[in-house]
Design a protein around this motif. Structure first.
Motif, short mmCIF file in Angstrom:
data_model
loop_
_atom_site.label_atom_id
_atom_site.label_comp_id
_atom_site.label_asym_id
_atom_site.label_seq_id
_atom_site.Cartn_x
_atom_site.Cartn_y
_atom_site.Cartn_z
N ARG A 85 0.83 -1.20 0.00
CA ARG A 85 0.00 0.00 0.00
C ARG A 85 0.87 1.26 0.00
O ARG A 85 0.58 2.23 -0.70
CB ARG A 85 -0.94 -0.02 1.21
CG ARG A 85 -1.95 1.12 1.21
CD ARG A 85 -2.88 1.01 2.41
NE ARG A 85 -3.68 -0.19 2.37
CZ ARG A 85 -4.84 -0.29 1.73
NH1 ARG A 85 -5.31 0.76 1.07
NH2 ARG A 85 -5.51 -1.42 1.74
N GLY A 86 1.94 1.23 0.77
CA GLY A 86 2.83 2.39 0.82
C GLY A 86 3.59 2.61 -0.47
O GLY A 86 4.03 3.72 -0.75
N ALA A 87 3.73 1.55 -1.26
CA ALA A 87 4.45 1.64 -2.53
C ALA A 87 3.49 1.73 -3.71
O ALA A 87 3.90 1.48 -4.86
CB ALA A 87 5.37 0.42 -2.69
N HIS A 88 2.25 2.09 -3.45
CA HIS A 88 1.21 2.08 -4.49
C HIS A 88 1.61 2.94 -5.69
O HIS A 88 1.49 2.51 -6.84
CB HIS A 88 -0.10 2.59 -3.89
CG HIS A 88 -1.28 2.45 -4.81
ND1 HIS A 88 -1.72 3.49 -5.60
CD2 HIS A 88 -2.09 1.40 -5.08
CE1 HIS A 88 -2.76 3.08 -6.31
NE2 HIS A 88 -3.01 1.83 -6.01
N THR A 89 2.09 4.14 -5.45
CA THR A 89 2.47 5.04 -6.54
C THR A 89 3.60 4.43 -7.37
O THR A 89 3.57 4.47 -8.60
CB THR A 89 2.89 6.41 -5.99
OG1 THR A 89 1.76 7.02 -5.38
CG2 THR A 89 3.43 7.31 -7.09
N GLU A 90 4.59 3.89 -6.69
CA GLU A 90 5.74 3.32 -7.40
C GLU A 90 5.35 2.09 -8.20
O GLU A 90 5.84 1.88 -9.33
CB GLU A 90 6.86 2.99 -6.41
CG GLU A 90 7.61 4.19 -5.87
CD GLU A 90 6.80 5.04 -4.90
OE1 GLU A 90 7.17 6.20 -4.67
OE2 GLU A 90 5.80 4.52 -4.35
N ILE A 91 4.45 1.25 -7.65
CA ILE A 91 4.00 0.06 -8.38
C ILE A 91 3.30 0.48 -9.66
O ILE A 91 3.51 -0.10 -10.73
CB ILE A 91 3.08 -0.80 -7.49
CG1 ILE A 91 3.88 -1.45 -6.36
CG2 ILE A 91 2.39 -1.89 -8.33
CD1 ILE A 91 3.02 -2.16 -5.33
N GLN A 92 2.46 1.52 -9.56
CA GLN A 92 1.78 1.99 -10.76
C GLN A 92 2.77 2.60 -11.75
O GLN A 92 2.65 2.42 -12.97
CB GLN A 92 0.72 3.02 -10.38
CG GLN A 92 -0.48 2.40 -9.68
CD GLN A 92 -1.59 3.40 -9.46
OE1 GLN A 92 -1.35 4.52 -9.05
NE2 GLN A 92 -2.81 2.97 -9.74
N ALA A 93 3.76 3.30 -11.24
CA ALA A 93 4.74 3.93 -12.12
C ALA A 93 5.52 2.89 -12.93
O ALA A 93 5.71 3.05 -14.15
CB ALA A 93 5.70 4.80 -11.30
N ILE A 94 5.95 1.81 -12.29
CA ILE A 94 6.71 0.80 -13.05
C ILE A 94 5.80 0.05 -14.01
O ILE A 94 6.23 -0.35 -15.09
CB ILE A 94 7.44 -0.19 -12.12
CG1 ILE A 94 6.48 -0.99 -11.23
CG2 ILE A 94 8.49 0.53 -11.28
CD1 ILE A 94 7.13 -2.13 -10.46
N LYS A 95 4.52 -0.13 -13.61
CA LYS A 95 3.60 -0.83 -14.50
C LYS A 95 3.32 -0.01 -15.76
O LYS A 95 3.10 -0.57 -16.84
CB LYS A 95 2.30 -1.13 -13.75
CG LYS A 95 1.24 -1.86 -14.57
CD LYS A 95 1.74 -3.20 -15.09
CE LYS A 95 0.66 -3.95 -15.86
NZ LYS A 95 0.25 -3.24 -17.10
N ILE A 96 3.34 1.30 -15.64
CA ILE A 96 3.16 2.17 -16.80
C ILE A 96 4.43 2.21 -17.64
O ILE A 96 4.41 2.03 -18.86
CB ILE A 96 2.78 3.60 -16.37
CG1 ILE A 96 1.42 3.61 -15.67
CG2 ILE A 96 2.78 4.55 -17.57
CD1 ILE A 96 1.14 4.90 -14.89
N ALA A 97 5.56 2.46 -16.99
CA ALA A 97 6.80 2.75 -17.72
C ALA A 97 7.46 1.52 -18.32
O ALA A 97 7.99 1.59 -19.44
CB ALA A 97 7.78 3.45 -16.77
N THR A 98 7.46 0.40 -17.60
CA THR A 98 8.30 -0.72 -18.03
C THR A 98 7.80 -1.40 -19.30
O THR A 98 8.58 -1.54 -20.26
CB THR A 98 8.45 -1.74 -16.88
OG1 THR A 98 8.80 -1.06 -15.68
CG2 THR A 98 9.54 -2.75 -17.21
N PRO A 99 6.55 -1.86 -19.39
CA PRO A 99 6.14 -2.50 -20.64
C PRO A 99 6.27 -1.57 -21.84
O PRO A 99 6.73 -1.97 -22.91
CB PRO A 99 4.68 -2.88 -20.38
CG PRO A 99 4.52 -2.91 -18.91
CD PRO A 99 5.45 -1.88 -18.39
N ARG A 100 5.87 -0.33 -21.67
CA ARG A 100 5.92 0.63 -22.78
C ARG A 100 7.35 0.79 -23.29
O ARG A 100 7.61 0.79 -24.51
CB ARG A 100 5.37 1.96 -22.29
CG ARG A 100 5.37 3.07 -23.31
CD ARG A 100 4.94 4.38 -22.67
NE ARG A 100 3.60 4.31 -22.11
CZ ARG A 100 3.04 5.28 -21.39
NH1 ARG A 100 3.73 6.37 -21.12
NH2 ARG A 100 1.81 5.16 -20.93
N THR A 101 8.29 0.94 -22.38
CA THR A 101 9.68 1.16 -22.77
C THR A 101 10.29 -0.09 -23.40
O THR A 101 11.00 -0.01 -24.41
CB THR A 101 10.50 1.60 -21.56
OG1 THR A 101 9.90 2.77 -20.98
CG2 THR A 101 11.93 1.91 -21.95
#
Length: 404
Positions: free
Chosen positions: A332-348
Motif C-alpha cells: 500500500r505504501g508503494a502504491h504510486t511506485e508500483i503503478q509507475a513501473i507498470k506504466i513505464a516498463t512494458p511501454r519502454t
C-alpha cells in the motif's frame, strides 16, 4: 536506499546465471522441436521436466515466495535481480524454477489468505510443481479494466456456492496439469460498497459445469509456457462453502494484494527481456554489413543501442526502488511506485524490442530469433494486470489530490 546485492543474492545470481547458460538457453530450440511431437501442445515437453528437476536439485525453486515456510524467503529487493535473469528466457526459466505466472500469484493468495485445508489440498502440490492452476477474473462481456464490472455470480445455496459466468484469457487453463481455478465473482451484486460485492472461490477443474470452450491466442501465439489462455464457462458449477478464500466480500482486496507482487514480477522479467534484446542487437550489429560498413557503425543503430541502455538503467532503478519500498512500507505504501513501473516498463521495453526487431530485418519477425515472441509478451503486459490508462488515471488522481 541501498540497492547493492547482499551475499545471498549474489550467491543465487551466480547459480542462476550458470543454470541459464548451461541448461536454459540451449533448451530454447529443443523446446520447439519436442513440442511438435506432443499429443497435446499444452503439456510440458520432456526437456522442461528435466530442467525442473535440475532447478529443484540446485535450490533454484520457488524463489518468488517471501514466506520462508513455503518459498526461498527472499525480499522483493533480493528477488528482483533473479527475476530479471529469468526474464531473459521467459518461455522456459520461470516455468522450470516454479516461478511462473499465474501459479506464483495463486500460491501467494493461498499462502496469505487460504485456510489450512486449502493450503494442504492446493498450495502444497503447487509448491511441489505437481499441479498447475489458473486465475479466473477477466470477462469478455464487460470492460474488465474495472474489476467491479465483473458479472460472474457466486450464489450461496446451503453448504455450497453455485458459480455461473464466462471468463476469458484465463492463463494456465489449457495445461493438462491445471487442477484448480481461483474464480472471482459477485456474492453480493447489489451491495452498497462496490468493492465488497466480490469474493473468490476455489473451483476444481473437474467440477461439473466447468467447460473450457476454446484456447485464446496472443498475437497468434498460444503461450504454451503459460499453460495457454482459455475461455472458460462456469454453468452452475457447485463447490463446498469451504472453498471460499478468506471472507465473503473480500475478493477485491485479495485481488489487489495478488496483483501488487505480480506487477513487479512482470516488470522485473521485462527488464531481463530488454537486456536480451540489447544483447541480440549488439551481436547482430557487429555481424552484418549494409551500404559498405557494419551495422554497428551506422549512426541510427548506435542511437538505438545507446537509448536502450539508458532506458534500461532508468527502469531498473525505478523497479529496485519499488521493490525496496514494498519491503519497507508494504504494498500500500508503494502504491504510486508500483503503478509507475507498470506504466513505464512494458511501454519502454516494447520500444526496445521493436528496434531490435527492426535491426534483425526479416529475421526479427521469424521463429529463428526470440524477439517476435518477446514483443508479443511485452505488448500484452500493457493490458495485463490493468491497462496503462487505468494506472495513469489512478496515479494522476493521487498526484492531483495533493492540490485539491
Amino acid at each position: 536506499m541501498d540497492f547493492a546485492f547482499d551475499a545471498r543474492t549474489e550467491e543465487l545470481r551466480g547459480r542462476l546465471l550458470a543454470f541459464m547458460d548451461e541448461y536454459v538457453y540451449p533448451a530454447e530450440a529443443v523446446v520447439h522441436e519436442q513440442r511438435a511431437g506432443l499429443d497435446s501442445p499444452w503439456r510440458n515437453v520432456p526437456v522442461v521436466e528435466e530442467l525442473k528437476a535440475e532447478a529443484r536439485q540446485q535450490g533454484l525453486w520457488n524463489l518468488f515466495l517471501p514466506d520462508s515456510e513455503y518459498g526461498a524467503g527472499l525480499t522483493n529487493l533480493q528477488y528482483a535481480p533473479l527475476a530479471e535473469i529469468m526474464g531473459r528466457s521467459p518461455q522456459i526459466a520461470p516455468t522450470v524454477t516454479n516461478c511462473a505466472a499465474p501459479d506464483t500469484g495463486n500460491m501467494e493468495v493461498l499462502a496469505q489468505f487460504g485456510d489450512e485445508a486449502q493450503k494442504k489440498q492446493w498450495l502444497r502440490p503447487l509448491l511441489a510443481g505437481e499441479i498447475r492452476s489458473a486465475f479466473a477474473m477477466t470477462e469478455p462481456e464487460v470492460a474488465s479494466s474495472d474489476a467491479t464490472n465483473i458479472t460472474t455470480h457466486i450464489e450461496r445455496d446451503g453448504d455450497e456456492y453455485v458459480v455461473t459466468g464466462r471468463k476469458w484469457y484465463i492463463s494456465g487453463a489449457m495445461h493438462p496439469d491445471c487442477a484448480v481455478f481461483i474464480v472471482m465473482g459477485k456474492t453480493d451484486p447489489d451491495g452498497a460498497d462496490i468493492r465488497r460485492q466480490q469474493s473468490m472461490v476455489l473451483v476444481p477443474r473437474d467440477t461439473p459445469g466447468v467447460t473450457i470452450t476454446r484456447a485464446m491466442q496472443v498475437f497468434g501465439y498460444e503461450d504454451h509456457y503459460h499453460g495457454g489462455h482459455a475461455e472458460v464457462v462456469f454453468d452452475r458449477a457447485r463447490v463446498p462453502v469451504s472453498h471460499l478464500i478468506g471472507e465473503e466480500g473480500g475478493g477485491f482486496a485479495i485481488a489487489q494484494a495478488r496483483l501488487g507482487p505480480g506487477r513487479i514480477h512482470h516488470c522485473m522479467r521485462l527488464i531481463g527481456m530488454a537486456e536480451r534484446a540489447i544483447e541480440l542487437m549488439c551481436r547482430r550489429a557487429v555481424s552484418r554489413d549494409a551500404f559498405g560498413k557494419a551495422l554497428a557503425r551506422q549512426g541510427v543503430v548506435q542511437n538505438w543501442i545507446a537509448d536502450a541502455r539508458v532506458a534500461v538503467e532508468q527502469l531498473r532503478l525505478l523497479v529496485l526502488k519499488t521493490a525496496w519500498m514494498m519491503d519497507t512500507v508494504g504494498n500500500r505504501g508503494a502504491h504510486t511506485e508500483i503503478q509507475a513501473i507498470k506504466i513505464a516498463t512494458p511501454r519502454t521495453v516494447v520500444g526496445i524490442l521493436d528496434r531490435a526487431i527492426q535491426l534483425h530485418g526479416a529475421g526479427g519477425v521469424s521463429q529463428d530469433f526470440p524477439l517476435a515472441e518477446l514483443y508479443a509478451g511485452a505488448r500484452t503486459l500493457m493490458l495485463a494486470d490493468g491497462p496503462d490508462e487505468v494506472h495513469q488515471r489512478s496515479l494522476a488522481r493521487r498526484e492531483l489530490k495533493k492540490y485539491l
